[in-house]
Scaffold this motif. Structure first.
Motif, PDB file in Angstrom:
ATOM      1  N   ASP A 156       1.843   3.909  -2.935  1.00 29.25           N
ATOM      2  CA  ASP A 156       0.748   5.655  -2.936  1.00 29.25           C
ATOM      3  C   ASP A 156       2.587   6.125  -3.602  1.00 29.25           C
ATOM      4  OD1 ASP A 156      -1.680   5.030  -1.921  1.00 29.25           O
ATOM      5  OD2 ASP A 156      -0.321   4.967   0.594  1.00 29.25           O
ATOM      6  N   GLU A 161     -15.335  -4.813  -4.046  1.00 23.91           N
ATOM      7  CA  GLU A 161     -15.416  -2.978  -4.070  1.00 23.91           C
ATOM      8  C   GLU A 161     -15.998  -3.993  -2.761  1.00 23.91           C
ATOM      9  OE1 GLU A 161     -19.578  -5.078  -4.716  1.00 23.91           O
ATOM     10  OE2 GLU A 161     -17.423  -5.145  -5.547  1.00 23.91           O
ATOM     11  N   LYS A 210       0.856  -0.956   0.025  1.00 25.26           N
ATOM     12  CA  LYS A 210      -0.106   0.401   0.113  1.00 25.26           C
ATOM     13  C   LYS A 210       1.230   1.139   0.259  1.00 25.26           C
ATOM     14  CE  LYS A 210      -3.468  -0.210   2.723  1.00 25.26           C
ATOM     15  NZ  LYS A 210      -4.871  -0.087   3.762  1.00 25.26           N
ATOM     16  N   LYS A 236      -9.101  -3.743  -4.229  1.00 23.37           N
ATOM     17  CA  LYS A 236      -9.508  -2.631  -4.054  1.00 23.37           C
ATOM     18  C   LYS A 236      -8.633  -1.625  -3.532  1.00 23.37           C
ATOM     19  CE  LYS A 236     -12.585  -0.286  -0.600  1.00 23.37           C
ATOM     20  NZ  LYS A 236     -12.728   0.850  -2.308  1.00 23.37           N
ATOM     21  N   MET A 237      -7.957  -2.550  -2.958  1.00 22.53           N
ATOM     22  CA  MET A 237      -6.596  -1.542  -2.258  1.00 22.53           C
ATOM     23  C   MET A 237      -5.660  -1.150  -3.549  1.00 22.53           C
ATOM     24  SD  MET A 237      -3.203  -1.727  -1.588  1.00 22.53           S
ATOM     25  CE  MET A 237      -2.434  -2.996  -1.097  1.00 22.53           C
ATOM     26  N   THR A 238      -5.365  -1.749  -4.399  1.00 22.61           N
ATOM     27  CA  THR A 238      -4.489  -1.265  -5.662  1.00 22.61           C
ATOM     28  C   THR A 238      -5.121  -0.493  -6.587  1.00 22.61           C
ATOM     29  OG1 THR A 238      -3.526  -3.884  -5.092  1.00 22.61           O
ATOM     30  CG2 THR A 238      -2.908  -2.387  -7.566  1.00 22.61           C
ATOM     31  N   TYR A 239      -6.616  -0.631  -7.139  1.00 23.28           N
ATOM     32  CA  TYR A 239      -7.220   0.613  -7.453  1.00 23.28           C
ATOM     33  C   TYR A 239      -6.836   1.849  -6.925  1.00 23.28           C
ATOM     34  CZ  TYR A 239     -10.879   2.875 -10.037  1.00 23.28           C
ATOM     35  OH  TYR A 239     -11.647   3.748 -10.364  1.00 23.28           O
ATOM     36  N   ASP A 240      -7.419   1.919  -5.286  1.00 24.79           N
ATOM     37  CA  ASP A 240      -7.172   3.138  -4.733  1.00 24.79           C
ATOM     38  C   ASP A 240      -6.360   3.085  -4.546  1.00 24.79           C
ATOM     39  OD1 ASP A 240      -9.949   2.408  -4.320  1.00 24.79           O
ATOM     40  OD2 ASP A 240      -9.728   1.628  -2.146  1.00 24.79           O
ATOM     41  N   HIS A 241      -5.095   2.649  -4.330  1.00 26.17           N
ATOM     42  CA  HIS A 241      -3.933   3.581  -4.536  1.00 26.17           C
ATOM     43  C   HIS A 241      -3.203   3.648  -4.810  1.00 26.17           C
ATOM     44  CE1 HIS A 241      -3.847   3.978   0.261  1.00 26.17           C
ATOM     45  NE2 HIS A 241      -4.955   2.351  -0.125  1.00 26.17           N
ATOM     46  N   GLU A 261     -13.299  -4.553   1.203  1.00 31.44           N
ATOM     47  CA  GLU A 261     -12.016  -3.440   2.140  1.00 31.44           C
ATOM     48  C   GLU A 261     -11.624  -5.003   2.095  1.00 31.44           C
ATOM     49  OE1 GLU A 261     -11.790  -0.506   3.154  1.00 31.44           O
ATOM     50  OE2 GLU A 261     -13.627   0.248   1.909  1.00 31.44           O
ATOM     51  N   SER A 291      -6.262   3.801  -9.567  1.00 32.48           N
ATOM     52  CA  SER A 291      -7.173   5.076 -10.049  1.00 32.48           C
ATOM     53  C   SER A 291      -6.319   6.829 -10.244  1.00 32.48           C
ATOM     54  CB  SER A 291      -8.077   4.713  -9.517  1.00 32.48           C
ATOM     55  OG  SER A 291      -7.239   5.695  -7.780  1.00 32.48           O
ATOM     56  N   ARG A 292      -5.215   5.698  -9.833  1.00 28.37           N
ATOM     57  CA  ARG A 292      -3.862   7.391 -10.186  1.00 28.37           C
ATOM     58  C   ARG A 292      -3.057   7.543 -11.052  1.00 28.37           C
ATOM     59  NH1 ARG A 292      -1.750   7.064  -4.526  1.00 28.37           N
ATOM     60  NH2 ARG A 292      -1.617   9.288  -4.009  1.00 28.37           N
TER      61      ARG A 292
END
Length: 235
Positions: free
Chosen positions: A45, A72, A41, A79-84, A74, A87-88
């Motif tokens: 980032d 989706e 994670k 999802k963790m990879t997508y969020d951190h 938690e 998606s960026r």
């Protein structure tokens, strides 16, 4: 096997990101299997913040393991990879190959193994990732192969269904034959709770043979452990 020891998790993230950048720059297509966990994670980032200009279009992302939950959820590694990360950064949707944890586990293990075999190049008849990123639990497990199911490591399949020893939660995991066939394998291991197992594995203690992480020995001999001081105890 190479050990790289840094002061803290952030330094591990920075140095691993440099290592990953070098791996990506040298190839036209790069096939990477990702890990979940707290250290990846931080790595994700760091990559999202500092490596926007990397040519992500050449990178294909897979997962070394996934909990059998919807994307989706938690607890989903995807999802963790997508969020951190995902998606960026600018990476084509077609380059993201997630494990569908919402599907029937046995069916998905077969399906994901087939997908990997279809997309990746092979060596000795086994799919070959350019890089597999692994973590290690305090019990010595890696990917989602736990000591109580160490026989899964030796499976002839590309993927298997594993059970968490405490919760019984099912997971999809790569097997040992795929992990050890990778061109490169990198462990990201941080925290004092890992120190005992790390020490046993590096000393090749008899006791360490019960830990799946001790069985990681790629035929390429390209294995790098990225450790913080707490996990390594200056081993």
């Amino acid at each position: 096997m190479e050990k790289r020891i840094y002061d803290n998790k952030q330094q591990v993230a920075e140095k691993f990101s440099e290592y990953l950048e070098n791996s990506i720059q040298s190839k036209e297509h790069v096939y990477i299997a990702l890990s979940g966990g707290s250290t990846p994670k931080i790595v994700f980032d760091h990559l999202a913040q500092h490596y926007q200009n990397l040519d992500w279009s050449r990178v294909h992302l897979f997962w070394g393991d996934e909990r059998c939950v919807p994307p989706e959820h938690e607890e989903s590694n995807y999802k963790m990879t997508y969020d951190h990360l995902i998606s960026r950064i600018s990476i084509p949707a077609g380059n993201i190959h997630r494990i569908k944890g919402e599907n029937t586990p046995s069916d998905e293990a077969t399906s994901y193994g087939r997908l990997i075999s279809e997309i990746l190049p092979s060596k000795e008849g086994i799919p070959q990732f350019d890089l597999i990123i692994l973590g290690m639990g305090g019990d010595g497990h890696t990917a989602s192969i736990f000591p109580h199911q160490i026989s899964l490591w030796h499976s002839n399949e590309v993927c298997e269904v594993a059970d968490h020893p405490d919760t019984g939660q099912q997971r999809i995991t790569l097997t040992g034959k795929v992990i050890n066939n990778a061109e490169a394998v990198a462990f990201l291991v941080t925290g004092a709770d890992k120190q005992e197992k790390v020490s046993e594995i590096f000393r090749e203690d008899e006791n360490s043979k019960q830990y799946p992480a001790a069985l990681v020995a790629p035929t390429s001999e390209n294995l790098v452990w990225f450790l913080d001081a707490a996990a390594s105890n200056a081993e």
